[in-house]
Design a protein around this motif. Sequence first.
Motif, PDB file in Angstrom:
ATOM      1  N   LEU A   1       0.828  -1.210   0.000  1.00  0.00           N
ATOM      2  CA  LEU A   1       0.000   0.000   0.000  1.00  0.00           C
ATOM      3  C   LEU A   1       0.862   1.261   0.000  1.00  0.00           C
ATOM      4  N   SER A   2       1.954   1.222   0.775  1.00  0.00           N
ATOM      5  CA  SER A   2       2.849   2.383   0.841  1.00  0.00           C
ATOM      6  C   SER A   2       3.493   2.662  -0.505  1.00  0.00           C
ATOM      7  N   LEU A   3       3.872   1.596  -1.210  1.00  0.00           N
ATOM      8  CA  LEU A   3       4.482   1.765  -2.534  1.00  0.00           C
ATOM      9  C   LEU A   3       3.490   2.356  -3.529  1.00  0.00           C
ATOM     10  N   ILE A   4       2.241   1.900  -3.467  1.00  0.00           N
ATOM     11  CA  ILE A   4       1.217   2.446  -4.364  1.00  0.00           C
ATOM     12  C   ILE A   4       0.992   3.925  -4.059  1.00  0.00           C
ATOM     13  N   ILE A   5       0.948   4.277  -2.771  1.00  0.00           N
ATOM     14  CA  ILE A   5       0.759   5.675  -2.375  1.00  0.00           C
ATOM     15  C   ILE A   5       1.932   6.525  -2.853  1.00  0.00           C
ATOM     16  N   PHE A   6       3.135   6.010  -2.684  1.00  0.00           N
ATOM     17  CA  PHE A   6       4.325   6.736  -3.146  1.00  0.00           C
ATOM     18  C   PHE A   6       4.267   6.954  -4.651  1.00  0.00           C
ATOM     19  N   PHE A   7       3.861   5.923  -5.378  1.00  0.00           N
ATOM     20  CA  PHE A   7       3.732   6.031  -6.834  1.00  0.00           C
ATOM     21  C   PHE A   7       2.650   7.050  -7.203  1.00  0.00           C
ATOM     22  N   GLY A   8       1.575   7.063  -6.417  1.00  0.00           N
ATOM     23  CA  GLY A   8       0.514   8.035  -6.656  1.00  0.00           C
ATOM     24  C   GLY A   8       0.993   9.464  -6.473  1.00  0.00           C
ATOM     25  N   PHE A   9       1.793   9.698  -5.445  1.00  0.00           N
ATOM     26  CA  PHE A   9       2.357  11.033  -5.221  1.00  0.00           C
ATOM     27  C   PHE A   9       3.307  11.419  -6.360  1.00  0.00           C
TER      28      PHE A   9
ATOM     29  N   ILE B   1       1.363  16.594   0.142  1.00  0.00           N
ATOM     30  CA  ILE B   1       2.025  15.455   0.791  1.00  0.00           C
ATOM     31  C   ILE B   1       1.789  15.494   2.296  1.00  0.00           C
ATOM     32  N   VAL B   2       1.931  16.687   2.881  1.00  0.00           N
ATOM     33  CA  VAL B   2       1.688  16.840   4.319  1.00  0.00           C
ATOM     34  C   VAL B   2       0.235  16.501   4.650  1.00  0.00           C
ATOM     35  N   SER B   3      -0.685  16.869   3.767  1.00  0.00           N
ATOM     36  CA  SER B   3      -2.100  16.542   3.972  1.00  0.00           C
ATOM     37  C   SER B   3      -2.304  15.032   4.012  1.00  0.00           C
ATOM     38  N   GLY B   4      -1.600  14.322   3.136  1.00  0.00           N
ATOM     39  CA  GLY B   4      -1.678  12.861   3.153  1.00  0.00           C
ATOM     40  C   GLY B   4      -1.183  12.288   4.466  1.00  0.00           C
ATOM     41  N   PHE B   5      -0.092  12.852   4.991  1.00  0.00           N
ATOM     42  CA  PHE B   5       0.436  12.406   6.280  1.00  0.00           C
ATOM     43  C   PHE B   5      -0.555  12.707   7.400  1.00  0.00           C
ATOM     44  N   LEU B   6      -1.164  13.904   7.367  1.00  0.00           N
ATOM     45  CA  LEU B   6      -2.145  14.272   8.393  1.00  0.00           C
ATOM     46  C   LEU B   6      -3.355  13.342   8.351  1.00  0.00           C
TER      47      LEU B   6
ATOM     48  N   CYS C   1      -7.283   5.798  -0.930  1.00  0.00           N
ATOM     49  CA  CYS C   1      -8.584   6.184  -1.476  1.00  0.00           C
ATOM     50  C   CYS C   1      -8.631   7.685  -1.741  1.00  0.00           C
ATOM     51  N   TRP C   2      -8.039   8.452  -0.845  1.00  0.00           N
ATOM     52  CA  TRP C   2      -8.039   9.916  -0.993  1.00  0.00           C
ATOM     53  C   TRP C   2      -7.290  10.353  -2.246  1.00  0.00           C
ATOM     54  N   ILE C   3      -6.079   9.830  -2.441  1.00  0.00           N
ATOM     55  CA  ILE C   3      -5.294  10.263  -3.593  1.00  0.00           C
ATOM     56  C   ILE C   3      -5.796   9.638  -4.893  1.00  0.00           C
TER      57      ILE C   3
ATOM     58  N   ILE D   1      -6.898  13.968  -7.849  1.00  0.00           N
ATOM     59  CA  ILE D   1      -5.849  13.739  -8.844  1.00  0.00           C
ATOM     60  C   ILE D   1      -5.658  14.966  -9.724  1.00  0.00           C
ATOM     61  N   GLN D   2      -6.763  15.566 -10.159  1.00  0.00           N
ATOM     62  CA  GLN D   2      -6.680  16.691 -11.082  1.00  0.00           C
ATOM     63  C   GLN D   2      -6.339  18.011 -10.389  1.00  0.00           C
ATOM     64  N   HIS D   3      -6.946  18.240  -9.232  1.00  0.00           N
ATOM     65  CA  HIS D   3      -6.847  19.578  -8.635  1.00  0.00           C
ATOM     66  C   HIS D   3      -6.308  19.587  -7.200  1.00  0.00           C
ATOM     67  N   GLY D   4      -5.784  18.468  -6.735  1.00  0.00           N
ATOM     68  CA  GLY D   4      -5.340  18.390  -5.345  1.00  0.00           C
ATOM     69  C   GLY D   4      -4.253  19.374  -4.962  1.00  0.00           C
TER      70      GLY D   4
END
Length: 213
Positions: free
Chosen positions: A22-30, A99-104, A124-126, A132-135
Amino acid sequence: MNFLNQIPMFRKNYILGINLFLSLIIFFGFFLKFLLVLKHKIGWDEFYFLSKVHLYQRGELTEPFQNFHVHLLGWVPLISPNEITQIIAARCVLFILFIVSGFLLYKIARHFINQTGALVAVLCWISLSNVIQHGSSLRYDSFCSFFFLLACFALLRKNRQWLWSAIAGASMGISLLISIKAAIHVITLFVLLSAIFIISSEKKPIFQKGAIF
């Protein structure tokens, strides 16, 4: 018997593997989000958002309410005379807030659920199309989302509650100065405080937290 003894270790390794995946997918998403920050087309509202900064610096801004962002982005015109470059630079800063928002969000979720569930919440958030478009676009929502999550995170802190409550209040104050739409977040925060009050065994600190906020 040896197999039964190995079940807890197998379960632990399985959970670690899931969390790593899951962490790798999130990192890839960022990472993909950062590419969009640089490549995604610039909307007219981003130019409008930036124009308020230029109006303020020329002393021509006549609407102080819902324009607090001009103080946060006063450095942007110094980056380049080109407005497109200025917007991309501002997007990069907003990407850091993203990125900070994701951590929060992860830390907020961890207050209620386990690590795997918290990682799924971030994923789910990212994965939301609007995020994705306007974050991290140069818009009101990008700032308001960050300050909202910061306020939620602050209200959940148990140590130095007066300080964190003040941070939560200041965060929502800034958010409201940026956009009146942030008022809906205030309702959510009071719902969060109510939930904390219900599940907490000590009611007095929650009253104090709410009063300071």
